[in-house]
Design a protein around this motif. Structure first.
Motif, mmCIF file in Angstrom:
data_model
loop_
_atom_site.group_PDB
_atom_site.id
_atom_site.type_symbol
_atom_site.label_atom_id
_atom_site.label_comp_id
_atom_site.label_asym_id
_atom_site.label_seq_id
_atom_site.Cartn_x
_atom_site.Cartn_y
_atom_site.Cartn_z
ATOM 1 N N LYS A 1 -2.861 6.515 -9.676
ATOM 2 C CA LYS A 1 -4.148 6.007 -10.161
ATOM 3 C C LYS A 1 -5.083 7.182 -10.487
ATOM 4 O O LYS A 1 -5.746 7.207 -11.524
ATOM 5 C CB LYS A 1 -4.767 5.134 -9.059
ATOM 6 C CG LYS A 1 -5.331 3.827 -9.551
ATOM 7 C CD LYS A 1 -5.543 2.906 -8.378
ATOM 8 C CE LYS A 1 -6.962 2.388 -8.307
ATOM 9 N NZ LYS A 1 -7.132 1.484 -7.145
ATOM 10 N N LYS A 2 -5.112 8.119 -9.567
ATOM 11 C CA LYS A 2 -5.993 9.284 -9.743
ATOM 12 C C LYS A 2 -5.573 10.112 -10.962
ATOM 13 O O LYS A 2 -6.404 10.519 -11.765
ATOM 14 C CB LYS A 2 -5.941 10.172 -8.491
ATOM 15 C CG LYS A 2 -7.063 9.887 -7.526
ATOM 16 C CD LYS A 2 -7.158 10.979 -6.479
ATOM 17 C CE LYS A 2 -7.777 10.413 -5.196
ATOM 18 N NZ LYS A 2 -7.060 10.773 -3.997
ATOM 19 N N LYS B 1 0.969 5.395 -5.041
ATOM 20 C CA LYS B 1 0.257 4.531 -5.964
ATOM 21 C C LYS B 1 -1.158 5.065 -6.193
ATOM 22 O O LYS B 1 -1.639 5.155 -7.323
ATOM 23 C CB LYS B 1 0.189 3.116 -5.366
ATOM 24 C CG LYS B 1 0.353 2.029 -6.379
ATOM 25 C CD LYS B 1 0.478 0.679 -5.705
ATOM 26 C CE LYS B 1 -0.800 0.331 -4.922
ATOM 27 N NZ LYS B 1 -0.700 -0.980 -4.263
ATOM 28 N N GLU B 2 -1.770 5.461 -5.103
ATOM 29 C CA GLU B 2 -3.139 6.009 -5.201
ATOM 30 C C GLU B 2 -3.136 7.290 -6.031
ATOM 31 O O GLU B 2 -4.022 7.535 -6.841
ATOM 32 C CB GLU B 2 -3.720 6.300 -3.801
ATOM 33 C CG GLU B 2 -4.015 5.057 -2.975
ATOM 34 C CD GLU B 2 -4.844 4.020 -3.742
ATOM 35 O OE1 GLU B 2 -5.854 4.408 -4.373
ATOM 36 O OE2 GLU B 2 -4.451 2.832 -3.758
ATOM 37 N N ASP C 1 0.676 5.733 -0.772
ATOM 38 C CA ASP C 1 -0.083 6.932 -1.171
ATOM 39 C C ASP C 1 0.228 7.302 -2.608
ATOM 40 O O ASP C 1 -0.633 7.756 -3.352
ATOM 41 C CB ASP C 1 0.276 8.117 -0.264
ATOM 42 C CG ASP C 1 -0.313 7.922 1.127
ATOM 43 O OD1 ASP C 1 -1.162 7.012 1.270
ATOM 44 O OD2 ASP C 1 0.084 8.670 2.040
ATOM 45 N N SER D 1 0.865 -1.186 0.000
ATOM 46 C CA SER D 1 0.000 0.000 0.000
ATOM 47 C C SER D 1 0.899 1.233 0.000
ATOM 48 O O SER D 1 1.913 1.284 0.679
ATOM 49 C CB SER D 1 -0.936 -0.015 1.203
ATOM 50 O OG SER D 1 -0.244 0.438 2.335
#
Ligand SMILES: Nc1ncnc2c1ncn2[C@@H]1O[C@H](COP(=O)(O)OP(=O)(O)OP(=O)(O)O)[C@@H](O)[C@H]1O
Ligand SMILES: [Mg+2]
Length: 452
Positions: A297-298, A293-294, A291, A289
């Motif tokens: 993605k966004k 990566k998120e 941040d 996990s």
């Protein structure tokens, strides 16, 4: 007053058109006034041989006062100078005025040239707006009665839930807009002809000016996406464990580069790729996990959305369909142009019947007196040539406030090398470049003033 070197050269330089572009309060008007005084003293030029224009009445009054003050100061220094004293007498009839006042003078002295009666009055804006509406209503009424085919097609195209108000609005808006051009009809015609792509039919739509604009816009938006992806990519590569995400973003960038490349090839190549454009599905290692990566993605889903939206907004048709659309548009615009021109003629006729002119007419009538069309060119009339011979110099303060019609008027009463423009540095130069890019620094000398 101790002038700076730059001010001195701006005061003395002559032989070409001059643009003095400098900051507020740097002494632009002071230089202009001193230049006038120097012309009187050193070159024996009478004040009434100069045209000095400003844009507001207050500025014109102030200009006159500053010149008068400067003259009195010189007379104090040289009490026996008869030439200087004579200027005081000439001053009231010198052309130190707003450009409007100058235009009115041109009209009043030459009204017979334009089939206008001498006792015209300038109508109030409300009266003019009402008259416009009345003329437009009558014109439309007439078209309906005659069942004018072109007009009916326009109504079919533009009428909305408010009936024909939409079309009336369009006619008025365009009419009002083109008045800012020195030659409104010519300008409108040229713009309509930009849609005349009949000769390009065999080529790719990307070769037309419209296709090119759209492809460039598309390319820019793709580049924005690439830039955003690169930012996130550079953050990701610092973490080996995010390899999957890194590869996906890298692949996204390549896809976008590829799509962007298509815009350089042709409209249809772009069109096809744009419609089948897709980014691979996001897949990653669920165990990690992060941040970042998120964020990645966004970013990519925002880009995906933006590209899709752009495709739906501006890549609507393939080349052939786009051409058809342009042909249709051209056909409509030709008809619209005709209605606008007829409105203009009718409106002018009504104003003449009522013996009124509107505010915008002042400049356009003056221009009509000063310019005639010859072999497709707009050349100075005899009246304009008389002004050319009269004015040794044409000085304009606050040049940045002038519009294109005014500029054309001043150009036509000038010999071509005696316009002295003074204006705010940023706005003036920007405007100047726009007005005559090919003349910039060629026929013009530019000065900037700096107060030490
Ligand atoms: N070289 C100088 N030495 C001293 N004072 C100066 C000099 N040049 C100009 N001034 C003074 O600076 C003041 C501003 O000058 P001026 O009104 O001509 O500036 P401007 O650039 O036209 O300003 P604006 O942007 O408001 O039009 C005036 O009082 C003027 O007399
Ligand atoms: Mg000033």
């Amino acid at each position: 007053m101790g002038w700076t070197d730059e001010q001195k050269s701006a005061i003395e330089k002559s032989g070409s058109n001059i643009l003095v572009a400098a900051a507020a309060g740097s002494g632009k008007t002071a230089v202009l006034v001193e230049r006038i005084i120097q012309k009187i003293i050193n070159q024996g030029i009478d004040i009434d041989k100069l045209l000095v224009v400003t844009f507001t009445n207050a500025a014109a009054v102030e200009m006159r006062e500053r010149i008068l003050d400067a003259l009195y100061k010189k007379i104090d220094e040289n009490p026996d100078d008869e030439n200087l004293k004579r200027q005081i007498i000439l001053l009231p009839r010198a052309n130190i005025c707003t450009i409007h006042a100058f235009c009115l003078e041109v009209i009043k002295n030459n009204f017979f040239e334009i089939d206008l009666s001498s006792n015209f009055r300038i109508a109030a804006e409300e009266e003019i707006e009402l008259l416009k509406q009345e003329v437009l209503d009558d014109l439309f009424e007439n078209y309906y009665e005659e069942e004018d085919k072109d007009f009916i097609q326009l109504i079919d195209t533009y009428a909305g839930y408010k009936g024909d108000e939409n079309l009336k609005d369009i006619v008025l808006k365009i009419y009002n807009f083109i008045q800012s051009s020195p030659y409104p009809r010519k300008w409108l015609h040229e713009k309509v002809e930009l849609f005349n792509e009949n000769n390009n039919h065999e080529t790719d739509f990307g070769k037309t000016i419209w296709g090119e604009i759209i492809l460039n816009e598309f390319s820019d938006r793709i580049q924005d996406g690439i830039n955003n992806l690169k930012i996130i990519y550079n953050k990701l590569i610092r973490f080996d464990e995010l390899e999957k995400a890194i590869n996906i973003i890298k692949n996204d960038i390549e896809c976008l580069e590829d799509l962007k490349q298509k815009t350089k090839i042709s409209w249809d190549a772009t069109f096809e790729s744009a419609y089948s454009f897709e980014l691979v599905r996001w897949s990653d290692d669920k165990k990690i996990s992060s941040d970042l990566k998120e964020e990645a993605k966004k970013v990519r889903s925002a880009i995906k959305e933006k590209i899709n939206k752009t495709v739906n907004d501006i890549m609507l048709y393939n080349s052939e369909e786009a051409f058809k659309d342009i042909f249709l548009m051209y056909d409509i615009l030709v008809k619209l142009e005709k209605v606008i021109n007829e409105f203009e003629s009718e409106f002018l006729k009504r104003k003449k019947e009522k013996n009124i002119i509107d505010f915008g007419d002042i400049e356009h009538y003056a221009l009509k007196i000063l310019v005639q069309e010859k072999d497709g060119e707009f050349v100075p009339t005899e009246v304009a040539k008389r002004y050319q011979n009269k004015f040794v110099e044409i000085a304009i303060d606050e040049y940045q406030d002038s519009n294109r019609v005014q500029e054309e008027i001043l150009t036509k009463v000038s010999k071509g090398n005696n316009i002295y423009m003074v204006g705010d540095v940023k706005q003036s130069i920007y405007k100047f470049r726009q007005a005559c890019p090919d003349l910039f620094l060629e026929k013009y000398d530019k000065y900037s003033l700096e107060r030490k």
